[in-house]
Design a protein around this motif. Structure first.
Motif, PDB file in Angstrom:
ATOM      1  N   GLU A  66       0.835  -1.209   0.000  1.00  0.00           N
ATOM      2  CA  GLU A  66       0.000   0.000   0.000  1.00  0.00           C
ATOM      3  C   GLU A  66       0.867   1.256   0.000  1.00  0.00           C
ATOM      4  OE1 GLU A  66      -3.090   0.129   2.961  1.00  0.00           O
ATOM      5  OE2 GLU A  66      -3.754  -1.906   2.462  1.00  0.00           O
ATOM      6  N   HIS A  67       1.930   1.246   0.779  1.00  0.00           N
ATOM      7  CA  HIS A  67       2.844   2.385   0.811  1.00  0.00           C
ATOM      8  C   HIS A  67       3.566   2.512  -0.536  1.00  0.00           C
ATOM      9  CE1 HIS A  67       5.157   5.552   2.575  1.00  0.00           C
ATOM     10  NE2 HIS A  67       6.302   4.897   2.468  1.00  0.00           N
ATOM     11  N   ALA A  68       3.943   1.386  -1.124  1.00  0.00           N
ATOM     12  CA  ALA A  68       4.590   1.399  -2.441  1.00  0.00           C
ATOM     13  C   ALA A  68       3.662   2.008  -3.487  1.00  0.00           C
ATOM     14  CB  ALA A  68       4.996  -0.019  -2.841  1.00  0.00           C
ATOM     15  N   GLN A  69       2.386   1.673  -3.429  1.00  0.00           N
ATOM     16  CA  GLN A  69       1.428   2.243  -4.377  1.00  0.00           C
ATOM     17  C   GLN A  69       1.394   3.769  -4.263  1.00  0.00           C
ATOM     18  OE1 GLN A  69      -2.109   0.093  -3.213  1.00  0.00           O
ATOM     19  NE2 GLN A  69      -1.874  -1.372  -4.896  1.00  0.00           N
ATOM     20  N   ALA A  70       1.382   4.280  -3.050  1.00  0.00           N
ATOM     21  CA  ALA A  70       1.351   5.730  -2.850  1.00  0.00           C
ATOM     22  C   ALA A  70       2.605   6.382  -3.426  1.00  0.00           C
ATOM     23  CB  ALA A  70       1.215   6.050  -1.357  1.00  0.00           C
ATOM     24  N   LEU A  71       3.753   5.762  -3.214  1.00  0.00           N
ATOM     25  CA  LEU A  71       5.005   6.318  -3.733  1.00  0.00           C
ATOM     26  C   LEU A  71       5.060   6.237  -5.262  1.00  0.00           C
ATOM     27  CD1 LEU A  71       7.529   4.940  -1.080  1.00  0.00           C
ATOM     28  CD2 LEU A  71       6.605   7.256  -1.257  1.00  0.00           C
ATOM     29  N   LEU A  76       7.808   8.115  -8.147  1.00  0.00           N
ATOM     30  CA  LEU A  76       9.124   7.601  -7.767  1.00  0.00           C
ATOM     31  C   LEU A  76       9.444   6.342  -8.562  1.00  0.00           C
ATOM     32  CD1 LEU A  76       8.394   9.369  -5.172  1.00  0.00           C
ATOM     33  CD2 LEU A  76      10.024   7.894  -4.044  1.00  0.00           C
ATOM     34  N   PRO A  77      10.714   6.136  -8.922  1.00  0.00           N
ATOM     35  CA  PRO A  77      11.099   4.917  -9.637  1.00  0.00           C
ATOM     36  C   PRO A  77      10.961   3.685  -8.736  1.00  0.00           C
ATOM     37  CG  PRO A  77      13.016   6.338  -9.272  1.00  0.00           C
ATOM     38  CD  PRO A  77      11.817   7.057  -8.737  1.00  0.00           C
ATOM     39  N   ALA A  78      10.633   2.557  -9.334  1.00  0.00           N
ATOM     40  CA  ALA A  78      10.377   1.327  -8.583  1.00  0.00           C
ATOM     41  C   ALA A  78      11.568   0.903  -7.732  1.00  0.00           C
ATOM     42  CB  ALA A  78       9.965   0.200  -9.528  1.00  0.00           C
ATOM     43  N   GLU A  84      12.558   2.097  -0.095  1.00  0.00           N
ATOM     44  CA  GLU A  84      11.789   2.936   0.831  1.00  0.00           C
ATOM     45  C   GLU A  84      10.790   2.131   1.656  1.00  0.00           C
ATOM     46  OE1 GLU A  84      11.654   6.433   1.365  1.00  0.00           O
ATOM     47  OE2 GLU A  84      13.498   6.608   0.197  1.00  0.00           O
ATOM     48  N   VAL A  85      10.234   1.084   1.069  1.00  0.00           N
ATOM     49  CA  VAL A  85       9.179   0.335   1.760  1.00  0.00           C
ATOM     50  C   VAL A  85       9.666  -0.973   2.379  1.00  0.00           C
ATOM     51  CG1 VAL A  85       7.335   1.383   0.404  1.00  0.00           C
ATOM     52  CG2 VAL A  85       8.296  -0.796  -0.328  1.00  0.00           C
ATOM     53  N   GLN A 100       0.052  -9.428  -5.028  1.00  0.00           N
ATOM     54  CA  GLN A 100      -1.043  -8.758  -4.313  1.00  0.00           C
ATOM     55  C   GLN A 100      -1.946  -7.958  -5.249  1.00  0.00           C
ATOM     56  OE1 GLN A 100      -0.007  -6.916  -0.600  1.00  0.00           O
ATOM     57  NE2 GLN A 100      -1.691  -5.476  -0.723  1.00  0.00           N
ATOM     58  N   CYS A 101      -1.368  -7.319  -6.264  1.00  0.00           N
ATOM     59  CA  CYS A 101      -2.138  -6.383  -7.092  1.00  0.00           C
ATOM     60  C   CYS A 101      -2.483  -6.926  -8.478  1.00  0.00           C
ATOM     61  CB  CYS A 101      -1.369  -5.076  -7.257  1.00  0.00           C
ATOM     62  SG  CYS A 101      -0.983  -4.277  -5.698  1.00  0.00           S
ATOM     63  N   GLY A 102      -1.847  -8.005  -8.897  1.00  0.00           N
ATOM     64  CA  GLY A 102      -2.128  -8.565 -10.210  1.00  0.00           C
ATOM     65  C   GLY A 102      -1.431  -7.844 -11.350  1.00  0.00           C
ATOM     66  N   MET A 103      -0.516  -6.935 -11.021  1.00  0.00           N
ATOM     67  CA  MET A 103       0.261  -6.214 -12.036  1.00  0.00           C
ATOM     68  C   MET A 103       1.598  -5.822 -11.435  1.00  0.00           C
ATOM     69  SD  MET A 103      -1.604  -2.468 -12.058  1.00  0.00           S
ATOM     70  CE  MET A 103      -3.279  -3.035 -12.006  1.00  0.00           C
ATOM     71  N   THR A 104       2.542  -5.487 -12.289  1.00  0.00           N
ATOM     72  CA  THR A 104       3.848  -5.065 -11.808  1.00  0.00           C
ATOM     73  C   THR A 104       3.778  -3.607 -11.346  1.00  0.00           C
ATOM     74  OG1 THR A 104       4.600  -4.253 -13.948  1.00  0.00           O
ATOM     75  CG2 THR A 104       4.975  -6.599 -13.472  1.00  0.00           C
ATOM     76  N   PRO A 105       4.763  -3.158 -10.591  1.00  0.00           N
ATOM     77  CA  PRO A 105       4.787  -1.750 -10.200  1.00  0.00           C
ATOM     78  C   PRO A 105       4.802  -0.814 -11.416  1.00  0.00           C
ATOM     79  CG  PRO A 105       6.309  -2.985  -8.837  1.00  0.00           C
ATOM     80  CD  PRO A 105       5.820  -3.915  -9.909  1.00  0.00           C
ATOM     81  N   GLY A 106       5.528  -1.192 -12.467  1.00  0.00           N
ATOM     82  CA  GLY A 106       5.555  -0.371 -13.680  1.00  0.00           C
ATOM     83  C   GLY A 106       4.186  -0.262 -14.324  1.00  0.00           C
ATOM     84  N   GLN A 107       3.464  -1.371 -14.388  1.00  0.00           N
ATOM     85  CA  GLN A 107       2.108  -1.357 -14.948  1.00  0.00           C
ATOM     86  C   GLN A 107       1.186  -0.502 -14.078  1.00  0.00           C
ATOM     87  OE1 GLN A 107       1.592  -5.602 -14.917  1.00  0.00           O
ATOM     88  NE2 GLN A 107       1.994  -5.792 -17.119  1.00  0.00           N
ATOM     89  N   PHE A 108       1.344  -0.629 -12.759  1.00  0.00           N
ATOM     90  CA  PHE A 108       0.531   0.172 -11.839  1.00  0.00           C
ATOM     91  C   PHE A 108       0.802   1.652 -12.036  1.00  0.00           C
ATOM     92  CE2 PHE A 108       0.009   2.483  -7.873  1.00  0.00           C
ATOM     93  CZ  PHE A 108      -1.273   2.116  -7.489  1.00  0.00           C
ATOM     94  N   GLN A 109       2.078   2.000 -12.159  1.00  0.00           N
ATOM     95  CA  GLN A 109       2.460   3.399 -12.324  1.00  0.00           C
ATOM     96  C   GLN A 109       1.925   3.957 -13.637  1.00  0.00           C
ATOM     97  OE1 GLN A 109       6.732   4.167 -12.107  1.00  0.00           O
ATOM     98  NE2 GLN A 109       6.289   5.739 -10.581  1.00  0.00           N
ATOM     99  N   SER A 110       1.996   3.160 -14.703  1.00  0.00           N
ATOM    100  CA  SER A 110       1.455   3.604 -15.989  1.00  0.00           C
ATOM    101  C   SER A 110      -0.052   3.827 -15.915  1.00  0.00           C
ATOM    102  CB  SER A 110       1.772   2.577 -17.081  1.00  0.00           C
ATOM    103  OG  SER A 110       3.151   2.507 -17.294  1.00  0.00           O
ATOM    104  N   ALA A 111      -0.745   2.902 -15.256  1.00  0.00           N
ATOM    105  CA  ALA A 111      -2.190   3.029 -15.107  1.00  0.00           C
ATOM    106  C   ALA A 111      -2.551   4.254 -14.273  1.00  0.00           C
ATOM    107  CB  ALA A 111      -2.772   1.763 -14.478  1.00  0.00           C
ATOM    108  N   ALA A 112      -1.775   4.515 -13.226  1.00  0.00           N
ATOM    109  CA  ALA A 112      -2.027   5.676 -12.362  1.00  0.00           C
ATOM    110  C   ALA A 112      -1.779   6.976 -13.126  1.00  0.00           C
ATOM    111  CB  ALA A 112      -1.140   5.602 -11.118  1.00  0.00           C
ATOM    112  N   GLU A 113      -0.753   6.993 -13.963  1.00  0.00           N
ATOM    113  CA  GLU A 113      -0.460   8.204 -14.757  1.00  0.00           C
ATOM    114  C   GLU A 113      -1.536   8.477 -15.787  1.00  0.00           C
ATOM    115  OE1 GLU A 113       3.432   7.460 -16.356  1.00  0.00           O
ATOM    116  OE2 GLU A 113       4.414   7.855 -14.429  1.00  0.00           O
ATOM    117  N   SER A 114      -2.016   7.427 -16.437  1.00  0.00           N
ATOM    118  CA  SER A 114      -3.059   7.635 -17.465  1.00  0.00           C
ATOM    119  C   SER A 114      -4.417   7.970 -16.836  1.00  0.00           C
ATOM    120  CB  SER A 114      -3.160   6.412 -18.378  1.00  0.00           C
ATOM    121  OG  SER A 114      -3.522   5.269 -17.650  1.00  0.00           O
ATOM    122  N   ALA A 115      -4.631   7.595 -15.588  1.00  0.00           N
ATOM    123  CA  ALA A 115      -5.892   7.913 -14.916  1.00  0.00           C
ATOM    124  C   ALA A 115      -5.902   9.362 -14.415  1.00  0.00           C
ATOM    125  CB  ALA A 115      -6.123   6.961 -13.738  1.00  0.00           C
ATOM    126  N   ALA A 116      -4.716   9.930 -14.249  1.00  0.00           N
ATOM    127  CA  ALA A 116      -4.632  11.308 -13.705  1.00  0.00           C
ATOM    128  C   ALA A 116      -4.869  12.371 -14.756  1.00  0.00           C
ATOM    129  CB  ALA A 116      -3.266  11.535 -13.087  1.00  0.00           C
TER     130      ALA A 116
END
Length: 116
Positions: A66-71, A76-78, A84-85, A100-116
């Motif tokens: 959860e903390h990694a998701q926020a960062l 922040l780079p993976a 950090e976590v 836990q999330c069904g995707m890599t941190p890079g995929q999560f970060q890309s999805a978060a950027e496109s949602a913003a």
């Protein structure tokens, strides 16, 4: 806050939960968490699972993710997020994150950027 009944005394898991949240980026020893709550290691693990609904180890990993998701949302780079976590390296973060999330941190970060 989660409390524990041992004998006739009520024990709180608050010291352990607070320690976990304050020290996510560091190794967290179950022996210390048990000591903070005044319980034996085995009793602590059992009570923690009963009160929180999962093992201390799994809870710590969930909090780290959860903390990694926020960062990651902050851009922040993976590799930095992993340190950090409290994961050993980026590969360790990737495995736990994907589990836990069904995707890599890079995929999560890309999805978060496109949602913003």
């Amino acid at each position: 806050m989660a409390t524990v009944v041992e004998g006739t005394r009520r024990r709180s898991l608050a010291p352990a939960l607070e320690h976990i949240h304050q020290h996510l980026g560091e190794p967290i020893r179950l022996e210390l968490l048990a000591q903070l709550c005044g319980l034996s290691l085995w009793r602590f693990a059992r009570v923690f699972r009963q009160r929180v609904g999962t093992s201390p180890y799994r809870y710590i990993n969930e909090q780290r993710i959860e903390h990694a998701q926020a960062l990651l949302r902050q851009g922040l780079p993976a590799a930095r997020v992993a340190s950090e976590v409290g994961f050993f390296d980026q590969s360790h973060l990737n495995r736990r994150f994907k589990r836990q999330c069904g995707m890599t941190p890079g995929q999560f970060q890309s999805a978060a950027e496109s949602a913003a």
